[in-house]
Structures are given as C-alpha cells and as structure tokens.
Design an enzyme around this catalytic site. Structure first.
Site, PDB file in Angstrom:
ATOM      1  N   TYR A  69      14.226  49.811 -41.040  1.00  0.00           N
ATOM      2  CA  TYR A  69      14.153  49.336 -39.651  1.00  0.00           C
ATOM      3  C   TYR A  69      14.024  50.510 -38.675  1.00  0.00           C
ATOM      4  CZ  TYR A  69      15.479  47.508 -35.116  1.00  0.00           C
ATOM      5  OH  TYR A  69      15.500  47.203 -33.778  1.00  0.00           O
ATOM      6  N   LYS A  73      11.023  51.553 -35.906  1.00  0.00           N
ATOM      7  CA  LYS A  73      11.213  51.731 -34.459  1.00  0.00           C
ATOM      8  C   LYS A  73      10.807  53.140 -34.022  1.00  0.00           C
ATOM      9  CE  LYS A  73      11.998  47.647 -33.546  1.00  0.00           C
ATOM     10  NZ  LYS A  73      11.272  46.858 -32.554  1.00  0.00           N
TER      11      LYS A  73
HETATM   12  N1  LIG Z   1      19.361  43.098 -30.882  1.00  0.00           N
HETATM   13  C1  LIG Z   1      19.389  44.426 -30.866  1.00  0.00           C
HETATM   14  O1  LIG Z   1      20.464  45.055 -30.961  1.00  0.00           O
HETATM   15  C2  LIG Z   1      18.117  45.211 -30.676  1.00  0.00           C
HETATM   16  C3  LIG Z   1      18.207  46.560 -30.276  1.00  0.00           C
HETATM   17  C4  LIG Z   1      17.031  47.280 -30.089  1.00  0.00           C
HETATM   18  C5  LIG Z   1      15.799  46.680 -30.261  1.00  0.00           C
HETATM   19  N2  LIG Z   1      15.750  45.374 -30.647  1.00  0.00           N
HETATM   20  C6  LIG Z   1      14.414  44.775 -30.837  1.00  0.00           C
HETATM   21  O2  LIG Z   1      14.308  43.657 -29.993  1.00  0.00           O
HETATM   22  C7  LIG Z   1      13.292  42.791 -30.503  1.00  0.00           C
HETATM   23  C8  LIG Z   1      13.784  41.358 -30.453  1.00  0.00           C
HETATM   24  O3  LIG Z   1      14.849  41.205 -31.367  1.00  0.00           O
HETATM   25  P1  LIG Z   1      16.198  40.413 -30.985  1.00  0.00           P
HETATM   26  O4  LIG Z   1      17.270  41.420 -30.864  1.00  0.00           O
HETATM   27  O5  LIG Z   1      15.955  39.476 -29.874  1.00  0.00           O
HETATM   28  O6  LIG Z   1      16.472  39.674 -32.379  1.00  0.00           O
HETATM   29  P2  LIG Z   1      16.353  38.120 -32.761  1.00  0.00           P
HETATM   30  O7  LIG Z   1      17.299  37.340 -31.925  1.00  0.00           O
HETATM   31  O8  LIG Z   1      16.487  38.104 -34.238  1.00  0.00           O
HETATM   32  O9  LIG Z   1      14.874  37.730 -32.313  1.00  0.00           O
HETATM   33  C9  LIG Z   1      13.751  38.184 -33.047  1.00  0.00           C
HETATM   34  C10 LIG Z   1      12.512  37.592 -32.400  1.00  0.00           C
HETATM   35  O10 LIG Z   1      11.368  38.056 -33.139  1.00  0.00           O
HETATM   36  C11 LIG Z   1      10.631  36.921 -33.596  1.00  0.00           C
HETATM   37  N3  LIG Z   1      10.063  37.207 -34.930  1.00  0.00           N
HETATM   38  C12 LIG Z   1      10.706  37.781 -35.975  1.00  0.00           C
HETATM   39  N4  LIG Z   1       9.866  37.881 -37.029  1.00  0.00           N
HETATM   40  C13 LIG Z   1       8.674  37.368 -36.635  1.00  0.00           C
HETATM   41  C14 LIG Z   1       7.415  37.210 -37.254  1.00  0.00           C
HETATM   42  N5  LIG Z   1       7.202  37.633 -38.526  1.00  0.00           N
HETATM   43  N6  LIG Z   1       6.417  36.622 -36.557  1.00  0.00           N
HETATM   44  C15 LIG Z   1       6.621  36.225 -35.281  1.00  0.00           C
HETATM   45  N7  LIG Z   1       7.787  36.356 -34.632  1.00  0.00           N
HETATM   46  C16 LIG Z   1       8.807  36.920 -35.288  1.00  0.00           C
HETATM   47  C17 LIG Z   1      11.645  35.807 -33.681  1.00  0.00           C
HETATM   48  O11 LIG Z   1      10.993  34.560 -33.635  1.00  0.00           O
HETATM   49  P3  LIG Z   1      11.700  33.269 -34.334  1.00  0.00           P
HETATM   50  O12 LIG Z   1      13.008  33.064 -33.637  1.00  0.00           O
HETATM   51  O13 LIG Z   1      10.701  32.202 -34.118  1.00  0.00           O
HETATM   52  O14 LIG Z   1      11.891  33.649 -35.776  1.00  0.00           O
HETATM   53  C18 LIG Z   1      12.487  36.072 -32.436  1.00  0.00           C
HETATM   54  O15 LIG Z   1      11.854  35.611 -31.270  1.00  0.00           O
HETATM   55  C19 LIG Z   1      12.967  43.303 -31.911  1.00  0.00           C
HETATM   56  O16 LIG Z   1      11.767  44.051 -31.861  1.00  0.00           O
HETATM   57  C20 LIG Z   1      14.140  44.222 -32.226  1.00  0.00           C
HETATM   58  O17 LIG Z   1      13.796  45.227 -33.146  1.00  0.00           O
HETATM   59  C21 LIG Z   1      16.871  44.634 -30.842  1.00  0.00           C
END
Ligand SMILES: NC(=O)c1ccc[n+]([C@@H]2O[C@H](COP(=O)([O-])OP(=O)(O)OC[C@H]3O[C@@H](n4cnc5c(N)ncnc54)[C@H](OP(=O)(O)O)[C@@H]3O)[C@@H](O)[C@H]2O)c1
Length: 179
Positions: A69, A73
């Site tokens: 992961y 990033k």
């Molecule tokens: N949460 C953290 O601590 C954190 C920190 C830094 C960066 N991020 C980044 O923030 C972004 C959003 O993540 P989140 O934290 O909101 O996590 P999350 O709640 O797990 O949401 C992930 C999102 O990505 C979509 N997704 C995942 N796999 C996919 C695929 N193969 N095709 C299309 N859509 C897909 C999901 O859609 P579905 O719900 O329809 O599956 C959901 O909308 C990611 O890029 C993650 O790396 C998160």
C-alpha cells in the site's frame, strides 16, 4: 476529477495473499492511472480541468506491515507532481491530497483494526475532503491535511528510511492495538 478510489492491505508482505496484494496495485496505481489518462486527455483537449489525486503521507515512509500500500501511495505522490509539470501550460491543474489516518472503512477493509494505527484516533473525512477540494480549486500542487500530519511528514524528510520503517512497523503490526 477526483481520483480517490483505493485500498489498503495489512499484514507482513509474505503473509499476504498475492492476489490481494496485486489488487491493491491494480486499484491504487493501474486503475487510477487509467482513469486519469482517459479524463486527462479530454481535459487537455478542452484546455481546462482540475484533477485531484488522493495520495497519502504513507507515501513518505516505508510501510512495514502495509508495504505494498505505502508503495502505491509513494507512486501516486510522485506521479502527481510529474503530471502537474507536464500539464503546466495546458489549463489543467493536478493536485495531490495527502491525508493521514482518516475515519473511513479503509482500516476495516485492510484487516488492520487490531493495529495501533487502525484502532487509534483519526481525522474527520469531511474535513479532509474539504481541504483537498479547496487545494484543487486553488490549483495547488499538494496539500497534507491537518497540522499533526504536516509535522509528521516534515519529519519524515529528515529521518532515515530504516528508522521510518521501524516506526511504521510499531503502528501497523497485527495485534499492536492491544499494547
Ligand atoms: N482512510 C485513511 O486513513 C486514508 C489515509 C490516506 C489516504 N487514504 C486514501 O483515501 C482514498 C479513499 O479511501 P478511504 O479512506 O475513503 O477508504 P474506504 O472507506 O475503504 O473507501 C474506498 C473507496 O474506494 C473505492 N474503491 C475501492 N476499490 C475500488 C475499485 N477496485 N474500483 C472502484 N472503486 C474502488 C470504494 O468504493 P466501494 O465502496 O464501492 O467499494 C470506496 O469509495 C484511498 O485512495 C486511500 O488510499 C486513506
């Protein structure tokens, strides 16, 4: 355009299911690049557009117990600035949002709820989204959301990679939430 879809994946690399690890790369890198390539070309032809890529401060440190992961990033954090430079005279801006740990389904889906980072305090996703959106509208190159994350990411720039890998391991090791 918001290139935000992404997945995490906890546990030591050799203990991970390889197909799951590959899915993380497919989603976070290949799928994200495909989307940006399609929409970015349309934007360039139009001579205007705004692209917001969700990278992460995870890209600044080796992700012990979440190695694939963090690698994805680091890729996106780097790619974002390269694309931004390539498009600087096109009317299309590229912004990279770099959040820290944020309340979402991320850690549950990554099987990391039993880790210190997965069970710890996290940022409000609405605040993080607003910070990213405003940076995109201003056309900034990047934004790290939150003061704590800003300090942490500044420190990563002057900390040896081996030390960062050790620190990340303490936060992301399976079972570390209990200690
Ligand atoms: N949460 C953290 O601590 C954190 C920190 C830094 C960066 N991020 C980044 O923030 C972004 C959003 O993540 P989140 O934290 O909101 O996590 P999350 O709640 O797990 O949401 C992930 C999102 O990505 C979509 N997704 C995942 N796999 C996919 C695929 N193969 N095709 C299309 N859509 C897909 C999901 O859609 P579905 O719900 O329809 O599956 C959901 O909308 C990611 O890029 C993650 O790396 C998160």
């Amino acid at each position: 355009m918001l290139a935000n879809a992404g997945n995490g994946l906890g546990h030591a690399f050799l203990d991970q299911d390889f197909e799951e690890a590959r899915h993380v790369i497919d989603t976070n890198v290949t799928g994200t690049l495909y989307l940006i390539h399609e929409v970015g070309n349309e934007m360039r032809e139009r001579g205007e557009g705004r692209i917001l890529i969700t990278g992460s401060i995870a890209g600044f440190m080796p992700g012990t117990y979440q190695a694939v992961y963090n690698g994805t990033k680091a890729f996106m954090d780097s790619f974002s600035f390269a694309l931004r430079e390539e498009l600087k005279d096109s009317g299309v801006t590229v912004t990279c949002l770099m959040p820290g740990a944020t309340e979402a389904e991320f850690f549950e889906r990554a099987d990391m709820l039993d880790t210190k980072i997965g069970g710890g305090k996290k940022d409000d996703p609405a605040d993080v989204a607003k910070i990213g959106f405003e940076a995109m509208m201003k056309g900034d190159g990047d934004v790290v959301s939150g003061l704590k994350n800003k300090i942490q990411s500044a420190l990563t720039a002057v900390t040896p990679s081996g030390v960062l890998a050790n620190q990340h391991g303490k936060m992301a090791k399976p079972g570390s939430a209990k200690k």
